[in-house]
Design a protein around this motif. Structure first.
Motif, PDB file in Angstrom:
ATOM      1  N   ARG A 224      48.132  20.012  36.380  1.00 35.12           N
ATOM      2  CA  ARG A 224      46.810  19.681  36.921  1.00 35.12           C
ATOM      3  C   ARG A 224      45.688  20.394  36.178  1.00 35.12           C
ATOM      4  NH1 ARG A 224      49.941  20.917  41.452  1.00 35.12           N
ATOM      5  NH2 ARG A 224      50.573  19.120  42.721  1.00 35.12           N
ATOM      6  N   GLY A 225      46.033  21.166  35.167  1.00 31.46           N
ATOM      7  CA  GLY A 225      45.035  21.965  34.481  1.00 31.46           C
ATOM      8  C   GLY A 225      43.930  21.142  33.850  1.00 31.46           C
ATOM      9  N   GLU A 226      44.305  20.018  33.236  1.00 31.29           N
ATOM     10  CA  GLU A 226      43.295  19.195  32.584  1.00 31.29           C
ATOM     11  C   GLU A 226      42.296  18.622  33.585  1.00 31.29           C
ATOM     12  OE1 GLU A 226      46.487  18.942  32.193  1.00 31.29           O
ATOM     13  OE2 GLU A 226      46.993  19.085  30.055  1.00 31.29           O
ATOM     14  N   ILE A 227      42.790  18.294  34.807  1.00 31.16           N
ATOM     15  CA  ILE A 227      41.890  17.768  35.843  1.00 31.16           C
ATOM     16  C   ILE A 227      40.916  18.850  36.298  1.00 31.16           C
ATOM     17  CG2 ILE A 227      41.772  16.786  38.162  1.00 31.16           C
ATOM     18  CD1 ILE A 227      44.542  15.592  37.681  1.00 31.16           C
ATOM     19  N   LEU A 228      41.447  20.050  36.533  1.00 34.49           N
ATOM     20  CA  LEU A 228      40.583  21.156  36.946  1.00 34.49           C
ATOM     21  C   LEU A 228      39.554  21.468  35.862  1.00 34.49           C
ATOM     22  CD1 LEU A 228      43.281  23.528  38.498  1.00 34.49           C
ATOM     23  CD2 LEU A 228      41.627  22.120  39.741  1.00 34.49           C
ATOM     24  N   TRP A 229      39.995  21.457  34.616  1.00 32.23           N
ATOM     25  CA  TRP A 229      39.075  21.706  33.502  1.00 32.23           C
ATOM     26  C   TRP A 229      37.988  20.645  33.448  1.00 32.23           C
ATOM     27  CZ3 TRP A 229      38.401  18.460  29.179  1.00 32.23           C
ATOM     28  CH2 TRP A 229      37.578  18.978  28.173  1.00 32.23           C
ATOM     29  N   PHE A 230      38.354  19.391  33.643  1.00 31.55           N
ATOM     30  CA  PHE A 230      37.377  18.305  33.571  1.00 31.55           C
ATOM     31  C   PHE A 230      36.352  18.430  34.701  1.00 31.55           C
ATOM     32  CE2 PHE A 230      35.949  13.957  34.586  1.00 31.55           C
ATOM     33  CZ  PHE A 230      35.388  13.625  33.359  1.00 31.55           C
ATOM     34  N   VAL A 231      36.811  18.764  35.898  1.00 30.21           N
ATOM     35  CA  VAL A 231      35.883  18.958  37.008  1.00 30.21           C
ATOM     36  C   VAL A 231      34.914  20.097  36.688  1.00 30.21           C
ATOM     37  CG1 VAL A 231      35.680  19.651  39.435  1.00 30.21           C
ATOM     38  CG2 VAL A 231      37.451  18.033  38.741  1.00 30.21           C
ATOM     39  N   GLY A 232      35.453  21.192  36.117  1.00 24.83           N
ATOM     40  CA  GLY A 232      34.590  22.302  35.720  1.00 24.83           C
ATOM     41  C   GLY A 232      33.607  21.910  34.636  1.00 24.83           C
ATOM     42  N   LEU A 233      34.020  21.033  33.736  1.00 23.85           N
ATOM     43  CA  LEU A 233      33.139  20.581  32.661  1.00 23.85           C
ATOM     44  C   LEU A 233      32.012  19.707  33.202  1.00 23.85           C
ATOM     45  CD1 LEU A 233      33.148  20.928  29.536  1.00 23.85           C
ATOM     46  CD2 LEU A 233      34.166  18.653  29.410  1.00 23.85           C
ATOM     47  N   VAL A 234      32.341  18.801  34.103  1.00 23.15           N
ATOM     48  CA  VAL A 234      31.304  17.967  34.725  1.00 23.15           C
ATOM     49  C   VAL A 234      30.324  18.839  35.503  1.00 23.15           C
ATOM     50  CG1 VAL A 234      30.867  16.149  36.417  1.00 23.15           C
ATOM     51  CG2 VAL A 234      32.801  15.945  34.848  1.00 23.15           C
ATOM     52  N   THR A 235      30.853  19.865  36.163  1.00 22.30           N
ATOM     53  CA  THR A 235      29.982  20.799  36.877  1.00 22.30           C
ATOM     54  C   THR A 235      29.042  21.517  35.917  1.00 22.30           C
ATOM     55  OG1 THR A 235      31.704  21.135  38.546  1.00 22.30           O
ATOM     56  CG2 THR A 235      29.953  22.797  38.421  1.00 22.30           C
ATOM     57  N   ALA A 236      29.550  21.864  34.736  1.00 23.51           N
ATOM     58  CA  ALA A 236      28.701  22.515  33.727  1.00 23.51           C
ATOM     59  C   ALA A 236      27.562  21.592  33.300  1.00 23.51           C
ATOM     60  CB  ALA A 236      29.548  22.921  32.523  1.00 23.51           C
ATOM     61  N   LEU A 237      27.852  20.296  33.170  1.00 19.75           N
ATOM     62  CA  LEU A 237      26.809  19.326  32.824  1.00 19.75           C
ATOM     63  C   LEU A 237      25.737  19.268  33.913  1.00 19.75           C
ATOM     64  CD1 LEU A 237      25.719  16.911  31.127  1.00 19.75           C
ATOM     65  CD2 LEU A 237      27.221  15.440  32.502  1.00 19.75           C
ATOM     66  N   LEU A 238      26.171  19.188  35.177  1.00 18.16           N
ATOM     67  CA  LEU A 238      25.219  19.124  36.284  1.00 18.16           C
ATOM     68  C   LEU A 238      24.434  20.421  36.418  1.00 18.16           C
ATOM     69  CD1 LEU A 238      27.405  17.325  38.991  1.00 18.16           C
ATOM     70  CD2 LEU A 238      25.789  16.315  37.372  1.00 18.16           C
ATOM     71  N   THR A 239      25.101  21.554  36.158  1.00 24.71           N
ATOM     72  CA  THR A 239      24.412  22.842  36.226  1.00 24.71           C
ATOM     73  C   THR A 239      23.263  22.896  35.235  1.00 24.71           C
ATOM     74  OG1 THR A 239      26.448  23.965  36.918  1.00 24.71           O
ATOM     75  CG2 THR A 239      24.687  25.345  36.003  1.00 24.71           C
ATOM     76  N   ALA A 240      23.538  22.486  34.004  1.00 26.68           N
ATOM     77  CA  ALA A 240      22.479  22.473  32.992  1.00 26.68           C
ATOM     78  C   ALA A 240      21.358  21.524  33.393  1.00 26.68           C
ATOM     79  CB  ALA A 240      23.064  22.075  31.638  1.00 26.68           C
ATOM     80  N   LEU A 241      21.714  20.394  33.976  1.00 26.77           N
ATOM     81  CA  LEU A 241      20.711  19.403  34.359  1.00 26.77           C
ATOM     82  C   LEU A 241      19.784  19.947  35.448  1.00 26.77           C
ATOM     83  CD1 LEU A 241      19.467  16.623  34.264  1.00 26.77           C
ATOM     84  CD2 LEU A 241      21.360  15.751  35.656  1.00 26.77           C
ATOM     85  N   TYR A 242      20.346  20.519  36.534  1.00 30.94           N
ATOM     86  CA  TYR A 242      19.447  20.958  37.607  1.00 30.94           C
ATOM     87  C   TYR A 242      18.748  22.271  37.279  1.00 30.94           C
ATOM     88  CZ  TYR A 242      23.224  23.942  39.629  1.00 30.94           C
ATOM     89  OH  TYR A 242      24.204  24.879  39.851  1.00 30.94           O
ATOM     90  N   MET A 243      19.339  23.115  36.422  1.00 26.38           N
ATOM     91  CA  MET A 243      18.659  24.355  36.068  1.00 26.38           C
ATOM     92  C   MET A 243      17.505  24.104  35.095  1.00 26.38           C
ATOM     93  SD  MET A 243      19.781  26.728  37.931  1.00 26.38           S
ATOM     94  CE  MET A 243      18.666  27.885  37.162  1.00 26.38           C
TER      95      MET A 243
END
Length: 650
Positions: free
Chosen positions: A418-437
Motif C-alpha cells: 500500500r506504500g505507493e497509495i499512501l505516497w500518492f495521497v501525500g503527494l496530492v496533499t503537497a499539491l493542495l498545500t502549496a495551492l492554499y498557502m
C-alpha cells in the motif's frame, strides 16, 4: 559523568510563573508580570540546553539510553507500584528543546501582542501553565505521569482558547475543544488499564523490556491497546474523526494558536505514538490504521484549507494536514522522520501564526483575507519572514519542510503493497498545500489594498524579533536532516526510535521522489499564481461553475452539523425524554411517592396508637404482653422442629 540532572526544575519553573502571576498578577506592576512570565520558560530552556550539552557533548550517542531523576513513590496498592518519575532520553530532549525554545519566543511575541489586554497577567499565567503540563507530559517515565500532563494540556488549552470568555464564540470553542478531547482521553484511559492488566506495570522501560524478552507477543491484546492509545492521539493531535475542535480554537489570542499548533498540545499525540513505538511495532494492523488515518486526515484537511477566508483558519487546517503527515510517518514505522517533521513544523508553523498575528495587528484586528492585500510594502519584515514559512511548509528546497516531509513520503513509498497509495495521497496533499498557502500569500501581501480601515504598520520588535529567529530556522532548520539516514537528527534519535534505514533497491530513488515532490509544490504555486495574481476573477467563476462541490467544501463537509445532529442533539434528546421519563418521573418520582406513602401509612398507624384513650392504651399493652408470652411458649418447639429438619437434610 558527574553532571546532576535536575529534571524536575524544567516543569517546576513555568509552574512557579503560573502561581505568581495567577495569584498576585493583578496587584503586580506589568513589568514584573512580564519578567516572571519570560524568566520561567527562559530558565527552563537554559536547563534543557545545559542537559543537551552535557549529554551530547561527548559524542552523537548518549552515554546511557535513559537518565532518570530521583523517582518519588506515588501509588502503591497491592501489586501496583507507580513512581512519579521523570526520564530524559534523545526523544524527550528534542521535544523539550522545541517546547521551551519555541515556547519562549511565543512568550516574547505575546508581550507586544497582548500589551493592551486587561487580562495580561491571567494570560501569561495560563501560558506558563501550558508549558508546565507539556514538559511534564514529555518527561514522564510512565504512562500515568504522562496522563497527568496529557489532561493538563487539555485544561490549559480550554483556558487559553476561551481566554476572551466574554465572547460566546470563544467560550463555545473552549468547551468544544475540552469535550472533543475528553472523548479521545477516554480511549487513552482504557489503553492505560489494558497496559496495567497485561504487563503489570506502566513504566515505559519495563514494558519495552518485557516485549523484548517475549518476541512472540504479537497482535491480539497489543492491537487493542494500540488502538485505544490511538483514539487518545487522534483527539490531542486533531486527526479524523476528532479534528473538529482545532479550527474553532482560533477564537483564542493568536500567540495561543502558535503555541498550541507548533510546540505543545497537538504534538502530544505524535509524541505518544513515538514514545510507545515498541507497542505499535508488535501490531502491524494498528500501524496500518495510524498510516491510513494520517494520510486521510492530511488530504481531507488540505481540501478544506483551499476555500477558507479567515487567515487563521487556513493555518489551522494546514496544521491538521501536517499532523496527518506525522501520523503517516509513524504508521510506516518512520518514527524519526515523523519527529523530524514535528521539529521543522514547529519552526514554520509558529512563524506562520505569529506572522498572521502581525498582519492582524497591522490591520487593527482584521482576519478576512478578502479585506487584505498590498501589505508587502507596509510590513516588509512580516512579509519576508512569512514568505520563508510558506516556502518551508510547501516543501520547496532548501527550506526546512523539504527535508522532513520528503523523508516521510519516501518512507511511505517503500511501505509494502500500500506504500505507493499512501505516497500518492501525500503527494496530492503537497499539491493542495502549496495551492492554499500561496493563495494566502497572494491574497495577503499582493494586489491592491482591499477595504483597509486601519493604516497598516509593523508591530514592535518584541513581535518582530521572534519572527526573524523563526524565519532563520524555517530556512535552515531542516539541514540537520541532510544526508543518509536523516543525517544528524536521525543518528541522534536512533538509540530511542531505531535507525532510519533505506530499503530501496532502486538507485537514486529518494532523489527522484524528492524532485517529483518539489515539482508538485511548484505546480501548486503556479496554479495559485494564475488564480490569485493574474486573473483574480477566476476563483469566483470556478466556484460558480461547481456550486455543489464548492458549497460542500466551504461548509467543511457538514461534519460539524452531522456531529451536532447525531451526538449533541441525540444526547440532549436522551436526556430530555428517556432520562426525564425513566429516571426523573419513574425512579425518582416513584421513590418519592413510595416514601411519601410509607410516611402517610406510618402516620395513620401511629395516629391510631396515640389516640389519648386510656382504655385503648391498656388494650394495646395487653395485646403486646400476650404476643410476648406466645413467643416464649412456642420458641422451644420451634427450635426442636428446626433441629429435626436439619437432621433430615443431612
Amino acid at each position: 559523568m558527574n553532571v546532576r540532572f535536575h529534571l524536575w526544575l524544567i516543569p517546576l519553573l513555568p509552574f512557579a510563573g503560573f502561581l505568581i502571576n495567577g495569584i498576585l498578577g493583578a496587584r503586580l506592576h506589568r513589568g514584573v508580570v512580564t519578567a516572571v512570565a519570560l524568566l520561567a520558560p527562559l530558565l527552563s530552556f537554559a536547563l534543557v540546553v545545559r542537559d543537551a550539552i552535557a549529554l551530547y557533548g561527548t559524542g552523537p550517542v548518549f552515554p546511557s539510553p535513559y537518565v532518570e531523576t530521583c523517582p518519588m513513590p506515588w501509588i502503591s496498592v497491592g501489586p501496583l507500584h507507580v513512581d512519579f518519575s521523570f526520564v530524559l532520553d534523545q526523544l524527550s530532549l528534542v521535544m523539550l528543546l522545541i517546547i521551551t525554545g519555541v515556547g519562549f519566543l511565543i512568550h516574547i511575541y505575546s508581550v507586544g501582542y497582548m500589551r493592551g489586554d486587561k487580562g495580561y497577567a491571567r494570560y501569561f499565567s495560563y501560558l506558563n501553565l501550558f508549558l508546565f503540563f507539556m514538559t511534564t507530559l514529555v518527561l514522564a517515565g510512565n504512562v500515568l505521569v504522562m496522563f497527568v500532563g496529557w489532561e493538563g494540556v487539555g485544561l490549559a488549552s480550554y483556558l487559553l482558547i476561551g481566554f476572551w470568555y466574554q465572547k460566546t464564540s470563544a467560550a463555545d470553542a473552549g468547551k468544544k475543544a475540552f469535550i472533543a478531547n475528553r472523548v479521545g482521553d477516554f480511549g487513552f484511559l482504557i489503553g492505560i488499564f489494558l497496559l496495567l492488566a497485561n504487563f503489570g506495570t506502566l513504566t515505559f522501560s519495563e514494558i519495552a523490556a518485557k516485549l523484548a524478552a517475549n518476541p512472540e507477543w504479537m497482535g491480539g491484546a497489543l492491537t487493542t491497546i494500540c488502538l485505544c492509545l490511538l483514539v487518545g492521539a487522534t483527539g490531542k493531535s486533531a486527526q479524523l474523526p476528532l479534528y473538529v475542535w482545532l479550527p474553532d480554537a482560533m477564537e483564542g489570542p493568536t500567540p495561543v494558536s502558535a503555541l498550541i499548533h507548533a510546540a505543545t498540545m497537538v504534538t502530544a499525540g505524535v509524541y505518544m505514538i513515538a514514545r510507545t513505538h515498541f507497542l505499535f511495532e508488535r501490531s502491524p494492523h494498528a500501524l496500518n490504521v495510524v498510516a491510513v488515518i494520517g494520510a486521510a486526515t492530511a488530504l481531507f484537511a488540505a481540501t478544506m484549507g483551499l476555500v477558507q477566508n479567515d487567515i487563521k483558519r487556513v493555518l489551522a487546517y494546514s496544521t491538521i494536514s501536517q499532523l496527518g503527515y506525522m501520523f503517516l510517518g509513524c504508521g510506516v514505522a518512520a518514527y524519526s522522520a515523523a519527529i523530524f517533521h514535528l521539529v521543522t513544523h514547529a519552526f514554520f508553523k509558529a512563524l506562520l501564526f505569529l506572522a498572521a498575528g502581525s498582519v492582524i495587528h497591522a490591520l487593527g484586528g482584521e482576519q478576512d483575507m478578502r479585506k487584505m492585500g498590498g501589505l508587502w510594502r507596509k510590513t516588509p519584515i512580516t512579509f519576508v519572514t512569512m514568505t520563508a514559512a510558506v516556502f518551508a511548509i510547501c516543501g520547496i528546497w532548501p527550506f526546512a519542510g523539504f527535508y522532513s516531509k520528503d523523508a516521510i513520503l519516501y518512507a511511505a513509498f517503500l511501505h509494502g503493497t500500500r506504500g505507493e497509495i499512501l505516497w500518492f495521497v501525500g503527494l496530492v496533499t503537497a499539491l493542495l498545500t502549496a495551492l492554499y498557502m500561496f493563495r494566502l500569500w497572494y491574497m495577503t501581501f499582493f494586489g491592491e489594498p482591499r477595504a483597509h480601515e486601519a493604516h497598516p504598520h509593523e508591530g514592535p520588535w518584541s513581535m518582530l524579533g521572534p519572527l526573524v529567529i523563526l524565519g532563520a530556522l524555517s530556512i535552515c532548520g531542516g539541514w540537520i536532516g541532510r544526508g543518509e539516514g536523516l543525517g544528524r537528527i536521525g543518528e541522534f534519535l536512533a538509540p530511542t526510535l531505531g535507525t532510519y534505514t533505506d530499503e530501496s533497491q532502486v538507485p537514486h530513488l529518494e532523489l527522484i521522489l524528492s524532485c517529483v515532490a518539489v515539482a508538485v509544490a511548484l505546480l501548486g504555486w503556479l496554479i495559485a499564481h494564475s488564480l490569485y495574481a493574474k486573473k483574480t476573477d477566476r476563483p469566483a467563476r470556478l466556484a460558480a461553475a461547481m456550486p455543489g462541490a464548492y458549497k460542500l467544501v466551504a461548509n467543511k463537509y457538514y461534519v460539524d452539523e452531522i456531529y451536532n445532529a447525531i451526538f449533541v442533539k441525540g444526547l440532549m434528546g436522551v436526556s430530555k425524554y428517556l432520562l426525564n421519563l425513566v429516571v426523573d418521573a419513574g425512579i425518582l418520582g416513584g421513590a418519592a411517592w413510595l416514601l411519601g406513602g410509607i410516611a402517610q401509612l406510618g402516620g395513620a398507624i401511629l395516629q391510631r396508637w396515640q389516640s389519648g384513650n386510656l382504655r385503648s392504651y391498656a388494650a394495646w399493652l395487653a395485646a403486646g404482653a400476650a404476643a410476648v408470652l406466645v413467643v416464649f411458649l412456642l420458641w422451644p418447639a420451634l427450635l426442636h422442629s428446626q433441629s429435626g429438619w436439619t437432621g433430615l437434610g443431612h
